[in-house]
Design a protein around this motif. Structure first.
Motif, PDB file in Angstrom:
ATOM      1  N   THR A   1       0.835  -1.195   0.000  1.00  0.00           N
ATOM      2  CA  THR A   1       0.000   0.000   0.000  1.00  0.00           C
ATOM      3  C   THR A   1       0.874   1.251   0.000  1.00  0.00           C
ATOM      4  OG1 THR A   1      -0.069   0.157   2.414  1.00  0.00           O
ATOM      5  CG2 THR A   1      -1.713  -1.259   1.344  1.00  0.00           C
ATOM      6  N   ALA A   2       0.230   2.405  -0.010  1.00  0.00           N
ATOM      7  CA  ALA A   2       0.953   3.674  -0.081  1.00  0.00           C
ATOM      8  C   ALA A   2       1.956   3.837   1.058  1.00  0.00           C
ATOM      9  CB  ALA A   2      -0.042   4.833  -0.063  1.00  0.00           C
ATOM     10  N   LEU A   3       1.646   3.300   2.225  1.00  0.00           N
ATOM     11  CA  LEU A   3       2.549   3.427   3.371  1.00  0.00           C
ATOM     12  C   LEU A   3       3.418   2.199   3.586  1.00  0.00           C
ATOM     13  CD1 LEU A   3       0.214   5.186   5.976  1.00  0.00           C
ATOM     14  CD2 LEU A   3       1.804   6.213   4.329  1.00  0.00           C
TER      15      LEU A   3
ATOM     16  N   GLU B   1       4.632   0.035   0.580  1.00  0.00           N
ATOM     17  CA  GLU B   1       5.461  -0.378  -0.549  1.00  0.00           C
ATOM     18  C   GLU B   1       6.897   0.096  -0.344  1.00  0.00           C
ATOM     19  OE1 GLU B   1       5.508  -0.608  -5.402  1.00  0.00           O
ATOM     20  OE2 GLU B   1       4.157   0.809  -4.451  1.00  0.00           O
ATOM     21  N   THR B   2       7.844  -0.776  -0.623  1.00  0.00           N
ATOM     22  CA  THR B   2       9.247  -0.443  -0.425  1.00  0.00           C
ATOM     23  C   THR B   2       9.774   0.413  -1.573  1.00  0.00           C
ATOM     24  OG1 THR B   2      10.082  -2.391  -1.598  1.00  0.00           O
ATOM     25  CG2 THR B   2       9.586  -2.626   0.776  1.00  0.00           C
ATOM     26  N   LEU B   3      10.840   1.129  -1.300  1.00  0.00           N
ATOM     27  CA  LEU B   3      11.475   1.925  -2.343  1.00  0.00           C
ATOM     28  C   LEU B   3      11.973   1.030  -3.466  1.00  0.00           C
ATOM     29  CD1 LEU B   3      12.540   4.588  -3.454  1.00  0.00           C
ATOM     30  CD2 LEU B   3      14.589   4.280  -2.023  1.00  0.00           C
ATOM     31  N   GLU B   4      12.484  -0.138  -3.113  1.00  0.00           N
ATOM     32  CA  GLU B   4      12.968  -1.066  -4.137  1.00  0.00           C
ATOM     33  C   GLU B   4      11.843  -1.479  -5.076  1.00  0.00           C
ATOM     34  OE1 GLU B   4      15.374  -5.328  -4.483  1.00  0.00           O
ATOM     35  OE2 GLU B   4      14.386  -4.765  -2.610  1.00  0.00           O
ATOM     36  N   SER B   5      10.683  -1.813  -4.517  1.00  0.00           N
ATOM     37  CA  SER B   5       9.536  -2.186  -5.339  1.00  0.00           C
ATOM     38  C   SER B   5       9.103  -1.034  -6.222  1.00  0.00           C
ATOM     39  CB  SER B   5       8.375  -2.630  -4.439  1.00  0.00           C
ATOM     40  OG  SER B   5       7.194  -2.801  -5.189  1.00  0.00           O
ATOM     41  N   PHE B   6       9.058   0.160  -5.661  1.00  0.00           N
ATOM     42  CA  PHE B   6       8.646   1.342  -6.428  1.00  0.00           C
ATOM     43  C   PHE B   6       9.591   1.575  -7.607  1.00  0.00           C
ATOM     44  CE2 PHE B   6       8.022   5.807  -7.371  1.00  0.00           C
ATOM     45  CZ  PHE B   6       6.661   5.996  -7.180  1.00  0.00           C
ATOM     46  N   GLU B   7      10.888   1.529  -7.340  1.00  0.00           N
ATOM     47  CA  GLU B   7      11.866   1.785  -8.402  1.00  0.00           C
ATOM     48  C   GLU B   7      11.851   0.683  -9.461  1.00  0.00           C
ATOM     49  OE1 GLU B   7      15.436   2.266  -6.112  1.00  0.00           O
ATOM     50  OE2 GLU B   7      15.184   4.456  -6.004  1.00  0.00           O
ATOM     51  N   ASN B   8      11.659  -0.568  -9.018  1.00  0.00           N
ATOM     52  CA  ASN B   8      11.595  -1.668  -9.989  1.00  0.00           C
ATOM     53  C   ASN B   8      10.403  -1.526 -10.925  1.00  0.00           C
ATOM     54  OD1 ASN B   8      13.895  -2.880  -8.968  1.00  0.00           O
ATOM     55  ND2 ASN B   8      12.782  -4.317  -7.663  1.00  0.00           N
ATOM     56  N   ASP B   9       9.250  -1.103 -10.385  1.00  0.00           N
ATOM     57  CA  ASP B   9       8.064  -0.945 -11.223  1.00  0.00           C
ATOM     58  C   ASP B   9       8.217   0.224 -12.182  1.00  0.00           C
ATOM     59  OD1 ASP B   9       6.981  -3.118 -10.034  1.00  0.00           O
ATOM     60  OD2 ASP B   9       5.488  -2.050  -8.853  1.00  0.00           O
ATOM     61  N   LEU B  10       8.844   1.299 -11.740  1.00  0.00           N
ATOM     62  CA  LEU B  10       9.099   2.419 -12.646  1.00  0.00           C
ATOM     63  C   LEU B  10      10.037   1.988 -13.777  1.00  0.00           C
ATOM     64  CD1 LEU B  10       9.547   5.524 -10.303  1.00  0.00           C
ATOM     65  CD2 LEU B  10       7.588   4.958 -11.733  1.00  0.00           C
TER      66      LEU B  10
ATOM     67  N   SER C   1      -4.618  -0.215  -3.509  1.00  0.00           N
ATOM     68  CA  SER C   1      -3.552   0.776  -3.363  1.00  0.00           C
ATOM     69  C   SER C   1      -2.298   0.252  -4.025  1.00  0.00           C
ATOM     70  CB  SER C   1      -3.291   1.063  -1.883  1.00  0.00           C
ATOM     71  OG  SER C   1      -2.270   2.036  -1.733  1.00  0.00           O
ATOM     72  N   GLN C   2      -1.918   0.855  -5.159  1.00  0.00           N
ATOM     73  CA  GLN C   2      -0.743   0.434  -5.918  1.00  0.00           C
ATOM     74  C   GLN C   2       0.026   1.676  -6.361  1.00  0.00           C
ATOM     75  OE1 GLN C   2      -2.654  -2.067  -8.988  1.00  0.00           O
ATOM     76  NE2 GLN C   2      -1.691  -3.825  -8.003  1.00  0.00           N
ATOM     77  N   PRO C   3       0.728   2.341  -5.455  1.00  0.00           N
ATOM     78  CA  PRO C   3       1.354   3.617  -5.796  1.00  0.00           C
ATOM     79  C   PRO C   3       2.341   3.550  -6.947  1.00  0.00           C
ATOM     80  CG  PRO C   3       2.043   2.844  -3.617  1.00  0.00           C
ATOM     81  CD  PRO C   3       0.896   1.988  -4.041  1.00  0.00           C
ATOM     82  N   SER C   4       3.200   2.524  -6.988  1.00  0.00           N
ATOM     83  CA  SER C   4       4.186   2.466  -8.064  1.00  0.00           C
ATOM     84  C   SER C   4       3.520   2.206  -9.408  1.00  0.00           C
ATOM     85  CB  SER C   4       5.230   1.383  -7.777  1.00  0.00           C
ATOM     86  OG  SER C   4       4.635   0.104  -7.702  1.00  0.00           O
ATOM     87  N   TYR C   5       2.507   1.358  -9.421  1.00  0.00           N
ATOM     88  CA  TYR C   5       1.804   1.059 -10.670  1.00  0.00           C
ATOM     89  C   TYR C   5       1.061   2.290 -11.173  1.00  0.00           C
ATOM     90  CZ  TYR C   5      -1.019  -1.553 -14.039  1.00  0.00           C
ATOM     91  OH  TYR C   5      -1.610  -2.015 -15.188  1.00  0.00           O
ATOM     92  N   ALA C   6       0.343   2.961 -10.271  1.00  0.00           N
ATOM     93  CA  ALA C   6      -0.398   4.159 -10.666  1.00  0.00           C
ATOM     94  C   ALA C   6       0.543   5.253 -11.156  1.00  0.00           C
ATOM     95  CB  ALA C   6      -1.234   4.655  -9.491  1.00  0.00           C
TER      96      ALA C   6
END
Length: 266
Positions: free
Chosen positions: A112-114, A116-125, A167-172
């Motif tokens: 979720t928004a609070l 999700e790890t930075l690693e997951s966020f960067e990998n999805d981007l 809630s999928q911040p990196s995907y959105a």
């Protein structure tokens, strides 16, 4: 199958009656080992294109190629710079051109928004946004030299509206970025004969959405909020794909075509 040496160019085919005939075109589809990507590769091939189907799971690509004439499987991790360049350079070396690029490879975020790890966020981007940008550059350069081409970015309704209660911040974030990247590239390339558009699917059964489809509660939530009262079916994206890939959309660029049964119109 027509070879690259005797193909009609897209600009030549643009004269006369419009159609979705892709005979002589060379297409690259990423993330083609399953789901929407496999369907995109199949539909382009069935309409005459030679399709370079790429993904990491090469055994699935080979099974697709064995079943559908006109598909050439190529193993590729689009987050790997060497793989990206080899995919495009290899296509140009073997076939002399790239007419269609479908940037389909992607995945949903975890957490979720609070949470999700930075690693997951960067990998999805990296997968959902950076890879499509680089592939658009690599293919775009060849298309500019040809004087024509179509780049199709597969975004999502979650790049246009909130996915709440999911809630999928990196995907959105990545899909929203892809929507605006589509506009930016389209305007930058508008005078070159290269068109850049997007498709934003709604709820379709894929590996990425299997968690929502797996429960009765999830299915009821989707159907209750879709004005057409059904989720997407396998062939519901065929028309959008063929429109944007073919000369039928020769005066359309910078647009993201939403195919969602009315979800984003609520």
């Amino acid at each position: 199958m027509t070879t690259s040496s005797d193909q009609n160019t897209p600009s030549a085919q643009a004269t006369g009656a419009l159609s979705a005939d892709l005979t002589g075109r060379v297409a690259i589809v990423t993330g083609a080992s399953s789901g929407l990507g496999a369907r995109f590769a199949e539909i382009l091939a069935e309409n005459g294109a030679l399709v370079i189907a790429s993904a990491r799971r090469v055994e699935r690509l080979q099974a697709l190629a064995d079943r559908v004439p006109g598909i050439e499987p190529v193993a590729c991790d689009v987050t790997n710079p060497d793989d990206r360049r080899a995919l495009v350079d290899g296509t140009l070396a073997r076939h002399g051109r790239v007419d269609i690029l479908v940037n389909n490879a992607g995945r949903g975020g975890t957490g979720t928004a609070l949470e999700e790890t930075l690693e997951s966020f960067e990998n999805d981007l990296a997968l959902n946004l950076t890879a499509p940008f680089v592939l658009a550059q690599l293919c775009g350069r060849a298309m500019v030299e040809q004087g024509a081409g179509s780049i199709i970015n597969v975004a999502s309704i979650l790049g246009l509206v909130s996915g709440s209660p999911l809630s999928q911040p990196s995907y959105a974030a990545s899909k929203g970025g892809l929507v605006n990247l589509t506009r930016e590239l389209a305007v930058s390339l508008a005078r070159t004969g290269v068109r850049v558009n997007g498709i934003a699917p709604g709820w379709f059964p894929t590996e990425a959405t299997e968690g929502v489809f797996a429960t009765e509660r999830g299915r009821d939530w989707m159907i209750r909020n879709i004005p057409m009262r059904r989720t997407g079916e396998e062939d519901d994206l065929d028309g959008a794909l063929l429109l944007l890939a073919s000369d039928a959309s020769r005066y359309i660029t910078g647009q993201t075509l939403v195919v969602d049964g009315g979800w984003t119109s609520r």
